[in-house]
Design a protein around this motif. Structure first.
Motif, short mmCIF file in Angstrom:
data_model
loop_
_atom_site.label_atom_id
_atom_site.label_comp_id
_atom_site.label_asym_id
_atom_site.label_seq_id
_atom_site.Cartn_x
_atom_site.Cartn_y
_atom_site.Cartn_z
N ALA A 139 143.47 1.43 -35.21
CA ALA A 139 144.73 1.65 -34.48
C ALA A 139 144.44 2.45 -33.21
O ALA A 139 143.75 3.47 -33.26
CB ALA A 139 145.71 2.39 -35.36
N ILE A 140 144.95 1.98 -32.09
CA ILE A 140 144.69 2.61 -30.81
C ILE A 140 145.98 2.74 -30.00
O ILE A 140 146.96 2.04 -30.26
CB ILE A 140 143.66 1.82 -29.97
N LYS A 141 145.95 3.63 -29.03
CA LYS A 141 147.03 3.76 -28.06
C LYS A 141 146.42 3.79 -26.67
O LYS A 141 145.41 4.45 -26.43
CB LYS A 141 147.87 5.00 -28.32
N VAL A 142 147.03 3.04 -25.76
CA VAL A 142 146.62 3.00 -24.36
C VAL A 142 147.65 3.83 -23.59
O VAL A 142 148.82 3.49 -23.56
CB VAL A 142 146.59 1.55 -23.83
N ARG A 148 153.64 5.66 -19.79
CA ARG A 148 153.95 4.68 -20.82
C ARG A 148 152.78 4.59 -21.80
O ARG A 148 151.62 4.62 -21.38
CB ARG A 148 154.19 3.32 -20.16
N ILE A 149 153.10 4.50 -23.09
CA ILE A 149 152.08 4.42 -24.12
C ILE A 149 152.22 3.10 -24.88
O ILE A 149 153.32 2.76 -25.33
CB ILE A 149 152.17 5.60 -25.11
N TYR A 150 151.12 2.37 -24.97
CA TYR A 150 151.08 1.08 -25.67
C TYR A 150 150.37 1.28 -27.00
O TYR A 150 149.33 1.94 -27.06
CB TYR A 150 150.32 0.04 -24.85
N SER A 151 150.90 0.68 -28.06
CA SER A 151 150.31 0.80 -29.40
C SER A 151 149.85 -0.57 -29.89
O SER A 151 150.60 -1.54 -29.83
CB SER A 151 151.35 1.35 -30.38
N CYS A 152 148.60 -0.64 -30.36
CA CYS A 152 148.08 -1.89 -30.92
C CYS A 152 146.84 -1.57 -31.74
O CYS A 152 146.66 -0.43 -32.19
CB CYS A 152 147.79 -2.92 -29.83
#
Length: 290
Positions: free
Chosen positions: A166-169, A176-180
């Protein structure tokens, strides 16, 4: 590349007058930043990820970073992409090292508000060959940044990231934070004249946009930086600028429209010696040399 954005383009985007990239909607993932998406048993140990330590450049995102062995008295470093340099894209095969720079960076706190302004003393290292990275040395030490702004640097992981993690950009430019998750690794990622090795491929929910270039990719199990966000296939073309293609060991080409990528950063750690000096001759350092 996740195109760096000029100030004029940003103004157009905010007024709705630009055609691409379209980013009129509000950030979609920031409220979720304390919890990682389910990823095997890693979700139970997920750490909170916010904007503290990230920076906004004039055209990209970045972060204040340290190695596991960096000292508080060392000059701080900012990590971003090679294609975010103020001097333009380095050519294939080009390496920039110890080039004077006075570039400024907006330092963010945990909520994404401005904590202060940092300034570079030089571009310590940058390239778009094998990877897509820029490392700026700042005029302040980690201790000075912590004392003045209450912000600690993010730590670079010294190990290869894990598939499925699991990572966050975290984009300081867009706040803005992206989760994938890490979907997999690409033997060679080719875009225009540039080729990158062992790139990170995201699952589809990290739909990063222009201006997110240089964002730290943070493993939510450790809170450490495992990659730097840099590109995505926008329109389904093959191996063209803004449309990278995947090339496997046999030379077979795969195009994944709408999928985005990052460059691993554990390879940077062996190249940083005492005093945060970039030393390309250190044992284990495989970054391209000038």
């Amino acid at each position: 590349m996740k195109k760096p954005l000029a100030g004029a383009l940003l103004a157009l985007l905010l007024t709705g007058a630009a055609a691409a990239p379209a980013v009129a909607s509000a950030p979609q993932d920031t409220a979720d930043r304390a919890a990682a998406p389910a990823s095997r048993d890693r979700a139970a140990t997920a750490v909170a990820v916010d904007f503290a330590g990230t920076v906004a450049l004039s055209n990209c995102s970045g972060s204040v970073v340290r190695t596991p062995s960096s000292l508080p008295t060392d000059p701080a470093l900012v990590l971003s992409n090679g294609h975010c340099l103020e001097t333009g894209f380095p050519a294939a095969g080009e390496v920039v090292k110890d080039q004077r720079s006075s570039r400024s960076f907006t330092l963010l706190n945990s909520s994404g508000s401005k904590a202060g302004t940092l300034r570079a003393s030089k571009i310590a290292y940058a390239t778009m060959t094998d990877t897509d990275v820029s490392i700026y040395q700042l005029t302040k030490t980690y201790a000075q940044i912590q004392s003045q702004y209450g912000i600690n640097a993010l730590t670079l992981d010294d190990a290869h990231p894990t598939q499925g993690a699991a990572i966050k950009v975290v984009s300081g430019y867009w706040k803005r934070i992206y989760s994938c998750n890490v979907d997999g690794f690409v033997y060679r990622l080719k875009e225009g004249e540039w080729t990158w090795k062992d790139s990170v491929r995201y699952t589809s929910s990290c739909n990063t946009i222009g201006g997110t270039s240089g964002s730290p990719v943070i493993d939510t199990a450790t809170g450490r930086v495992v990659a730097v966000n840099n590109t995505g296939n926008e329109s389904g073309e093959s191996c063209t600028v803004n449309n990278p293609c995947e090339v496997d060991e046999s030379g077979a080409v795969t195009v994944r429209q709408g999928i985005n990528y990052a460059q691993q950063t554990y390879t940077i750690v062996p190249c940083i010696g005492a005093g945060n000096v970039i030393d390309l001759n250190r044992a284990g350092c495989l970054l391209p040399k000038p």
